[in-house]
Design a protein around this motif. Structure first.
Motif, PDB file in Angstrom:
ATOM      1  N   VAL A 110      15.145  -6.051  -7.589  1.00 14.65           N
ATOM      2  CA  VAL A 110      15.172  -6.301  -9.036  1.00 14.65           C
ATOM      3  C   VAL A 110      13.970  -5.647  -9.720  1.00 14.65           C
ATOM      4  N   VAL A 111      12.788  -5.768  -9.112  1.00 12.08           N
ATOM      5  CA  VAL A 111      11.594  -5.128  -9.688  1.00 12.08           C
ATOM      6  C   VAL A 111      11.768  -3.615  -9.718  1.00 12.08           C
ATOM      7  N   ASN A 112      12.290  -3.050  -8.623  1.00 10.47           N
ATOM      8  CA  ASN A 112      12.534  -1.603  -8.587  1.00 10.47           C
ATOM      9  C   ASN A 112      13.522  -1.184  -9.675  1.00 10.47           C
ATOM     10  N   LEU A 113      14.538  -2.004  -9.892  1.00  9.23           N
ATOM     11  CA  LEU A 113      15.521  -1.690 -10.936  1.00  9.23           C
ATOM     12  C   LEU A 113      14.873  -1.704 -12.314  1.00  9.23           C
ATOM     13  N   LEU A 114      13.995  -2.659 -12.569  1.00  2.00           N
ATOM     14  CA  LEU A 114      13.318  -2.723 -13.866  1.00  2.00           C
ATOM     15  C   LEU A 114      12.441  -1.495 -14.087  1.00  2.00           C
ATOM     16  N   ILE A 115      11.710  -1.101 -13.045  1.00  5.05           N
ATOM     17  CA  ILE A 115      10.861   0.095 -13.163  1.00  5.05           C
ATOM     18  C   ILE A 115      11.715   1.335 -13.373  1.00  5.05           C
ATOM     19  N   PHE A 116      12.697   1.497 -12.509  1.00  9.18           N
ATOM     20  CA  PHE A 116      13.562   2.677 -12.591  1.00  9.18           C
ATOM     21  C   PHE A 116      14.329   2.703 -13.911  1.00  9.18           C
ATOM     22  N   GLY A 117      14.921   1.586 -14.295  1.00 16.47           N
ATOM     23  CA  GLY A 117      15.731   1.539 -15.500  1.00 16.47           C
ATOM     24  C   GLY A 117      14.920   1.844 -16.751  1.00 16.47           C
ATOM     25  N   ALA A 118      13.722   1.248 -16.854  1.00 14.64           N
ATOM     26  CA  ALA A 118      12.896   1.472 -18.041  1.00 14.64           C
ATOM     27  C   ALA A 118      12.488   2.937 -18.155  1.00 14.64           C
ATOM     28  N   LEU A 119      11.973   3.510 -17.069  1.00 11.57           N
ATOM     29  CA  LEU A 119      11.548   4.911 -17.105  1.00 11.57           C
ATOM     30  C   LEU A 119      12.731   5.843 -17.308  1.00 11.57           C
ATOM     31  N   TYR A 120      13.818   5.564 -16.647  1.00  9.75           N
ATOM     32  CA  TYR A 120      15.016   6.409 -16.722  1.00  9.75           C
ATOM     33  C   TYR A 120      15.554   6.471 -18.151  1.00  9.75           C
TER      34      TYR A 120
END
Length: 304
Positions: A82-92
């Motif tokens: 979930v943390v990885n998704l938040l990082i990836f999603g925000a930057l993406y």
């Protein structure tokens, strides 16, 4: 008298042909509709049901209520995903929107060979995420990719090992995803720019508005529908990202690039925890619905 009889005889015939013409599209579409209802929405409901059961390697029907969800949010790998998704999603989303808008503004200046440049920007979107992941895996590999090439040119101290670094690997996913999708976002913004009334922009220029003020106060605010569409598309692509991650990093090093989609696959088909896998899939579906439903509602309200 015969003419009147023929007229009455033609009425049922015309009524029958009108009914057939109206019913034909429904008859043609009904098999497709039935298949979608069963194999899409039916399986979605079945997955939700499995998330409340004690299913493991095979579906089971022992009801355990919310136990799988309680277990899911206590699993360390899920929290990392979930943390990885938040990082990836925000930057993406942010980088794609900024880069796509910049490219759209550039092409909107009526540059030469616009069609060719637009095609070059859009080409990555024609590739599958598997191809993109493999290509970027080779490019970022320290042994054969960018680092090896730069060192062969004489810069022996050059180091670029993000794909092997657990702290930086998530950003390689962002780079590859932005490379593939930013051209598509550019096309959305370019369509929005071409739909803006030129008379308004000319009036602002006559009043002495600078180019920066023109875009900040007039152009960008009118691109709100394009921004919303881009956000919805990018957000749901980020949530369901699987093939790019598997092809590029395999979810590693360790769990450094694990996402909810890779977690779901691992727990369902590798660790034989189908109930927990179904619970994670249901959470993903609810996340996408939380994005899509308000967007669809706002679109329908604007049309009304």
């Amino acid at each position: 008298m015969a003419s009147t009889t023929d007229t009455h005889r033609d009425v049922p015939q015309r009524a029958g042909s009108d009914w057939l013409r109206d019913a034909l599209p429904k008859l043609v579409l009904s098999p497709s509709l039935a298949i979608v209802l069963v194999f899409v929405y039916g399986f979605i409901l079945f997955t939700v049901y499995l998330s409340f059961t004690d299913s493991r390697i095979l579906p089971s029907y022992g009801w355990v209520s919310w136990l799988n969800y309680d277990r899911l949010f206590s699993i360390r790998e899920w929290k990392i995903a979930v943390v990885n998704l938040l990082i990836f999603g925000a930057l993406y989303i942010v980088i794609c929107c900024v880069l796509g808008l910049a490219l759209a503004i550039l092409l909107d200046q009526k540059v030469r060979a616009e069609g060719f440049i637009r095609t070059i920007y859009l080409y990555p979107m024609a590739l599958s995420f598997i191809v993109t992941g493999i290509a970027w895996k080779w490019f970022l590999d320290p042994g054969i990719g960018l680092q090896a090439v730069v060192r062969s040119w004489g810069w022996e101290s050059f180091t670029f090992t993000w794909i092997k670094d657990s702290d930086m690997a998530i950003y390689t996913i962002v780079i590859a995803a932005v490379w593939q999708t930013s051209g598509f976002v550019m096309a959305m913004f370019l369509a929005g720019l071409r739909g803006i009334d030129n008379e308004v922009m000319k009036a602002a220029q006559i009043d002495g508005a600078s180019s920066f003020a023109l875009y900040r106060r007039i152009v960008i605010p009118q691109l709100r529908p394009a921004f919303m569409s881009a956000f919805v598309v990018l957000a749901h692509m980020a949530i369901k990202s699987y093939d790019l991650i598997i092809a590029l990093t395999g979810g590693g090093p360790g769990t450094a690039t694990s996402m909810p989609a890779t977690f779901m696959y691992s727990y369902t088909f590798t660790r034989n925890q189908m109930g927990i896998g179904a619970a994670s899939a249901t959470i993903m579906m609810m996340s996408i619905a939380a994005i899509m439903v308000p967007y669809i509602y706002s679109e329908l309200r604007e049309k009304k």
